[in-house]
Design an enzyme around this catalytic site. Structure first.
Site, PDB file in Angstrom:
ATOM      1  N   PRO A   1       0.787  -1.238   0.000  1.00 35.04           N
ATOM      2  CA  PRO A   1       0.000   0.000   0.000  1.00 35.04           C
ATOM      3  C   PRO A   1       0.819   1.288   0.000  1.00 35.04           C
ATOM      4  O   PRO A   1       0.255   2.373  -0.124  1.00 35.04           O
ATOM      5  CB  PRO A   1      -0.806  -0.109   1.297  1.00 35.04           C
ATOM      6  CG  PRO A   1      -0.010  -1.002   2.177  1.00 35.04           C
ATOM      7  CD  PRO A   1       0.809  -1.907   1.308  1.00 35.04           C
TER       8      PRO A   1
ATOM      9  N   ASP B   1       2.146   1.572 -12.221  1.00 35.77           N
ATOM     10  CA  ASP B   1       1.051   2.530 -12.361  1.00 35.77           C
ATOM     11  C   ASP B   1       1.015   3.475 -11.177  1.00 35.77           C
ATOM     12  O   ASP B   1       1.869   3.448 -10.292  1.00 35.77           O
ATOM     13  CB  ASP B   1      -0.290   1.840 -12.640  1.00 35.77           C
ATOM     14  CG  ASP B   1      -0.545   0.688 -11.731  1.00 35.77           C
ATOM     15  OD1 ASP B   1      -0.422   0.873 -10.516  1.00 35.77           O
ATOM     16  OD2 ASP B   1      -0.875  -0.412 -12.231  1.00 35.77           O
TER      17      ASP B   1
ATOM     18  N   LYS C   1      -3.369   4.551 -15.103  1.00 39.72           N
ATOM     19  CA  LYS C   1      -4.467   4.007 -14.314  1.00 39.72           C
ATOM     20  C   LYS C   1      -4.929   4.959 -13.243  1.00 39.72           C
ATOM     21  O   LYS C   1      -4.895   4.650 -12.059  1.00 39.72           O
ATOM     22  CB  LYS C   1      -4.078   2.697 -13.642  1.00 39.72           C
ATOM     23  CG  LYS C   1      -4.011   1.543 -14.575  1.00 39.72           C
ATOM     24  CD  LYS C   1      -4.931   0.480 -14.107  1.00 39.72           C
ATOM     25  CE  LYS C   1      -5.011  -0.580 -15.146  1.00 39.72           C
ATOM     26  NZ  LYS C   1      -5.132  -1.873 -14.624  1.00 39.72           N
TER      27      LYS C   1
ATOM     28  N   GLY D   1      -0.565  -2.655  -3.714  1.00 37.77           N
ATOM     29  CA  GLY D   1      -1.271  -3.642  -2.893  1.00 37.77           C
ATOM     30  C   GLY D   1      -0.973  -5.060  -3.331  1.00 37.77           C
ATOM     31  O   GLY D   1       0.183  -5.438  -3.530  1.00 37.77           O
TER      32      GLY D   1
ATOM     33  N   THR E   1      -2.361  -5.997   0.885  1.00 35.06           N
ATOM     34  CA  THR E   1      -3.445  -5.255   0.262  1.00 35.06           C
ATOM     35  C   THR E   1      -3.803  -4.030   1.110  1.00 35.06           C
ATOM     36  O   THR E   1      -3.529  -3.988   2.319  1.00 35.06           O
ATOM     37  CB  THR E   1      -4.659  -6.188   0.037  1.00 35.06           C
ATOM     38  OG1 THR E   1      -5.610  -5.493  -0.759  1.00 35.06           O
ATOM     39  CG2 THR E   1      -5.299  -6.633   1.332  1.00 35.06           C
TER      40      THR E   1
ATOM     41  N   MET F   1     -11.798   1.925  -3.647  1.00 37.01           N
ATOM     42  CA  MET F   1     -12.247   2.855  -4.699  1.00 37.01           C
ATOM     43  C   MET F   1     -13.603   3.465  -4.341  1.00 37.01           C
ATOM     44  O   MET F   1     -14.456   3.629  -5.210  1.00 37.01           O
ATOM     45  CB  MET F   1     -12.345   2.126  -6.051  1.00 37.01           C
ATOM     46  CG  MET F   1     -11.026   1.552  -6.521  1.00 37.01           C
ATOM     47  SD  MET F   1     -11.202   0.354  -7.839  1.00 37.01           S
ATOM     48  CE  MET F   1     -11.578  -1.146  -6.956  1.00 37.01           C
TER      49      MET F   1
ATOM     50  N   GLY G   1      -2.978   5.457   3.151  1.00 34.89           N
ATOM     51  CA  GLY G   1      -2.616   4.612   4.287  1.00 34.89           C
ATOM     52  C   GLY G   1      -1.195   4.079   4.209  1.00 34.89           C
ATOM     53  O   GLY G   1      -0.674   3.820   3.130  1.00 34.89           O
TER      54      GLY G   1
HETATM   55  C1  LIG Z   1      -7.553  -0.484  -8.207  1.00 32.23           C
HETATM   56  S1  LIG Z   1      -7.616  -0.713  -6.480  1.00 32.23           S
HETATM   57  C2  LIG Z   1      -6.146  -1.623  -6.244  1.00 32.23           C
HETATM   58  C3  LIG Z   1      -6.077  -2.333  -4.933  1.00 32.23           C
HETATM   59  C4  LIG Z   1      -4.774  -3.050  -4.713  1.00 32.23           C
HETATM   60  N1  LIG Z   1      -4.569  -4.104  -5.657  1.00 32.23           N
HETATM   61  C5  LIG Z   1      -4.670  -3.593  -3.286  1.00 32.23           C
HETATM   62  O1  LIG Z   1      -4.643  -4.819  -3.101  1.00 32.23           O
HETATM   63  O2  LIG Z   1      -4.603  -2.794  -2.361  1.00 32.23           O
HETATM   64  C6  LIG Z   1      -7.239   0.879  -5.910  1.00 32.23           C
HETATM   65  C7  LIG Z   1      -7.834   1.198  -4.565  1.00 32.23           C
HETATM   66  O3  LIG Z   1      -7.080   0.615  -3.524  1.00 32.23           O
HETATM   67  C8  LIG Z   1      -7.185   1.416  -2.362  1.00 32.23           C
HETATM   68  N2  LIG Z   1      -5.833   1.786  -1.924  1.00 32.23           N
HETATM   69  C9  LIG Z   1      -4.678   1.375  -2.440  1.00 32.23           C
HETATM   70  N3  LIG Z   1      -3.635   1.852  -1.744  1.00 32.23           N
HETATM   71  C10 LIG Z   1      -4.149   2.590  -0.750  1.00 32.23           C
HETATM   72  C11 LIG Z   1      -3.591   3.353   0.323  1.00 32.23           C
HETATM   73  N4  LIG Z   1      -2.271   3.440   0.506  1.00 32.23           N
HETATM   74  N5  LIG Z   1      -4.429   3.991   1.169  1.00 32.23           N
HETATM   75  C12 LIG Z   1      -5.758   3.919   1.011  1.00 32.23           C
HETATM   76  N6  LIG Z   1      -6.345   3.212   0.020  1.00 32.23           N
HETATM   77  C13 LIG Z   1      -5.561   2.558  -0.838  1.00 32.23           C
HETATM   78  C14 LIG Z   1      -8.024   2.626  -2.724  1.00 32.23           C
HETATM   79  O4  LIG Z   1      -9.342   2.329  -2.368  1.00 32.23           O
HETATM   80  C15 LIG Z   1      -7.868   2.659  -4.227  1.00 32.23           C
HETATM   81  O5  LIG Z   1      -8.951   3.325  -4.827  1.00 32.23           O
END
Ligand SMILES: C[S@@+](CC[C@H](N)C(=O)[O-])C[C@H]1O[C@@H](n2cnc3c(N)ncnc32)[C@H](O)[C@@H]1O
Length: 330
Positions: free
Chosen positions: A89, A112, A134, A166, A195, A247, A276
């Site tokens: 993250p 991305d 993205k 993630g 994640t 998202m 986060g």
């Molecule tokens: C396309 S999804 C990808 C998720 C990613 N594959 C994962 O496992 O965390 C993107 C979403 O992940 C969440 N996200 C990813 N990194 C984040 C972070 N550092 N803090 C808060 N939300 C995060 C948000 O909701 C964002 O809109």
């Protein structure tokens, strides 16, 4: 301290290995016309059996083996590979050992927006970097083109790092990317990452499950298609359950409204975690009735994650990270 750390990393026989490599340098150059092929060959030598023989002070055997490997290696063909790696993250210390090793190995990196700069900086310095975008509603490179690019690069013999935020298999479209590779017979490996739900909940002090408050946890996409709501709302409105929306920033008002319409108490605690696990992390705490307005007031920046459930109340006593950042109680 740095010296003693380096000494533990550098094997005692490294000088002898370098001398052996120097002896074969011109021969290897003549055998492989492409720098990538030479790099692959040398990595195999310097990290494999030849190096082990040198470290065991068996230079003669090492030289014979190196020569044999050189004669046997096909100068016209080197098979590429794709590493689909979860970059976590944001906090680079949350990478796995395997992720880091492959990040240092790959010679081209497709990344991305979600991959943090700190994580990206741990890829090999001389690797080619390709940004494939993205952002919400703005896919710099369409998914199908990313899939094809991976195939093309691997077929040209490159070791390709597909670095995702993630975990690649959680809302990451990782399955689609490797499906194309599998169809084309290209070898690949997948490395899980932490994640966002896991990272944000830990760093916000909000356990996703808890013996007293939550026995199950749902990961849900809050990316509402054309503003329409086609999620299983009644499945979400269950007692003692935590819901994590990925998202979910744009759709937050609709999400909260639908949860209330389907019977969830408007007082149900809810948190929004922005960026986060990074130094910019901010947590906004409220209820499903108040959170959309709180978020509007605080100019929240993506990426954000929304956590709904009784467990959110634990933030007050369990927050440990970046606690002097804004934690607003709405
Ligand atoms: C396309 S999804 C990808 C998720 C990613 N594959 C994962 O496992 O965390 C993107 C979403 O992940 C969440 N996200 C990813 N990194 C984040 C972070 N550092 N803090 C808060 N939300 C995060 C948000 O909701 C964002 O809109």
């Amino acid at each position: 301290m740095i010296r003693s750390k380096l000494e533990t990393l550098i094997p005692a026989g490294l000088g002898r290995l370098a001398t052996l490599a120097a002896r074969f340098r011109n021969q290897v150059k003549a055998h492989f016309s492409e720098i990538n092929q030479r790099r692959l060959f040398w990595e195999k030598v310097l990290q494999g059996e030849v190096a082990e023989l040198v470290f065991a002070k068996r230079e003669g055997a090492a030289a014979d083996l190196l020569e044999k490997q050189l004669l046997e290696s096909d100068a016209t063909q080197s098979a590429g590979e794709v590493y689909l790696v979860g970059g976590g993250p944001g906090d680079p210390e949350l990478l796995t050992f395997r992720a880091l090793r492959l990040m240092q190995q790959a010679d081209v990196v497709l990344h991305d927006r979600l991959v943090s700069e700190d994580v990206l900086n741990l890829t090999r310095r001389d690797a080619e970097r390709i940004y494939v975008g993205k952002e919400r509603d703005n896919h710099t490179v369409p998914q199908e083109d990313i899939n094809q690019l991976l195939v093309r690069l691997a077929k040209s013999g490159r070791r390709v790092l597909r670095l995702k935020g993630g975990d690649p298999f959680i809302f990451g479209r990782g399955g689609e990317e490797i499906a194309t590779l599998a169809e084309e017979g290209i070898s690949f490996q997948v490395v899980p990452g932490i994640t966002a739900a896991s990272g944000c909940s830990s760093y916000a002090g909000i356990p996703l499950t808890h013996r007293d408050y939550s026995q199950s946890c749902l990961f849900v996409t809050g990316n509402l298609r054309d503003g329409s709501v086609d999620l299983n709302w009644s499945g979400m409105v269950q007692p003692q359950q935590t819901i994590v929306f990925y998202m979910g920033l744009q759709g937050l008002p609709i999400i909260c409204e639908q949860l209330i319409c389907h019977g969830m108490s408007p007082d149900m605690p809810a948190a929004l975690v922005q960026q986060g696990t990074t130094a910019q992390q901010q947590v906004v705490i409220g209820t499903i009735a108040s959170l959309p307005d709180e978020v509007k007031r605080h100019q929240v920046k993506a990426p954000t994650l929304v956590i709904v459930g009784e467990v959110v109340n634990l933030h007050e006593s369990l927050a440990w990270f970046n606690t002097d950042s804004v934690a607003v109680h709405g």
